[in-house]
Design an enzyme around this catalytic site. Structure first.
Site, PDB file in Angstrom:
ATOM      1  CD  GLN A  49       1.154 -13.133 -15.215  1.00  0.00           C
ATOM      2  OE1 GLN A  49       1.104 -13.357 -16.401  1.00  0.00           O
ATOM      3  NE2 GLN A  49       1.357 -11.930 -14.724  1.00  0.00           N
ATOM      4  NE  ARG A  62       4.869  -2.328  -4.986  1.00  0.00           N
ATOM      5  CZ  ARG A  62       5.876  -2.846  -5.711  1.00  0.00           C
ATOM      6  NH1 ARG A  62       5.682  -3.195  -6.961  1.00  0.00           N
ATOM      7  NH2 ARG A  62       7.050  -3.023  -5.166  1.00  0.00           N
ATOM      8  CG  HIS A  65      -1.090  -1.396 -12.304  1.00  0.00           C
ATOM      9  ND1 HIS A  65      -0.280  -1.929 -11.337  1.00  0.00           N
ATOM     10  CD2 HIS A  65      -0.535  -0.198 -12.629  1.00  0.00           C
ATOM     11  CE1 HIS A  65       0.734  -1.117 -11.096  1.00  0.00           C
ATOM     12  NE2 HIS A  65       0.589  -0.049 -11.864  1.00  0.00           N
ATOM     13  CE  LYS A  75      -4.811  -7.068 -11.607  1.00  0.00           C
ATOM     14  NZ  LYS A  75      -4.206  -5.754 -11.355  1.00  0.00           N
ATOM     15  CG  HIS A 122      -5.506  -4.210  -7.569  1.00  0.00           C
ATOM     16  ND1 HIS A 122      -4.169  -4.541  -7.514  1.00  0.00           N
ATOM     17  CD2 HIS A 122      -5.989  -4.339  -6.314  1.00  0.00           C
ATOM     18  CE1 HIS A 122      -3.868  -4.873  -6.262  1.00  0.00           C
ATOM     19  NE2 HIS A 122      -4.955  -4.763  -5.527  1.00  0.00           N
ATOM     20  CE1 TYR A 135      -1.906  -7.267  -7.423  1.00  0.00           C
ATOM     21  CE2 TYR A 135       0.082  -8.008  -6.321  1.00  0.00           C
ATOM     22  CZ  TYR A 135      -0.767  -6.996  -6.706  1.00  0.00           C
ATOM     23  OH  TYR A 135      -0.469  -5.713  -6.376  1.00  0.00           O
TER      24      TYR A 135
END
Length: 186
Positions: A49, A62, A65, A75, A122, A135
């Site tokens: 992805q 943000r 996660h 990632k 992250h 990402y």
């Protein structure tokens, strides 16, 4: 000719990836991902992805996660516009750097990316208005495996460089860690 150089960072598997800019009078080319080259830094999976984020306001946070196993993901995070303070936190049970964090300044100018290993959370803070990140993920998003830490958790002690001016309701609602959290077993 290699398009990347790699620097190992204080958390095992965490790596700064420096992109080579190849330029002339027209501009430049910079490779964002190459599985053959990134394998040397620990990337072991195909890209499952690719996500693009836009953050409008300087000071916005943000994160933090991650995905629980068996959906834990690597990632590769690149800043393609503006600047961010990009943070990884080691959540791996038994790791000598368990709950330690490390941050890198990523910007469109410096061409750095952060390769974040499986088992790390992250997040980032935008240091400029209008920041954009790309990402690459080794696993697709799995809602049932979603996890998050509160970015302001004192136990984590992340030193955000700017006043936190905005976070999503979802990120603010992530619980603070307690002594019951023993980490992720990969």
């Amino acid at each position: 000719m290699s398009c990347f150089s790699f620097t190992a960072l204080p958390i095992k598997g965490l790596c700064r990836v420096q992109r080579e800019h190849i330029g002339d009078s027209r501009g430049f080319l910079s490779r964002l991902f190459c599985v053959d080259e990134l394998r040397a830094a620990g990337w072991e999976h195909p890209v499952a992805q690719i996500n693009h984020t836009y953050t409008a306001r300087r000071g916005t946070v943000r994160g933090m996660h991650f995905q629980h196993p068996p959906h834990a993901e690597m990632k590769l995070v690149s800043c393609v516009r503006g600047e961010v303070w990009d943070v990884a936190i080691d959540l791996r049970a038994g790791s000598p750097t368990f709950l330690h964090w490390y941050a890198e300044h990523l910007s469109e100018e410096n061409g750095s990316a952060l390769l974040i290993p499986e088992g790390c959370a992250h997040g980032f803070q935008s240091l400029t208005d209008d920041a954009e990140l790309i990402y690459c993920h080794s696993m697709a998003y799995a809602p049932q495996a979603e996890g998050g830490l509160n970015p302001l958790d004192g136990r984590l002690g992340v030193s955000w460089p700017l006043e936190v001016v905005e976070m999503s309701a979802r990120d603010s609602a992530h619980p603070m860690l307690d002594s019951q959290f023993k980490g992720l077993t990969l």
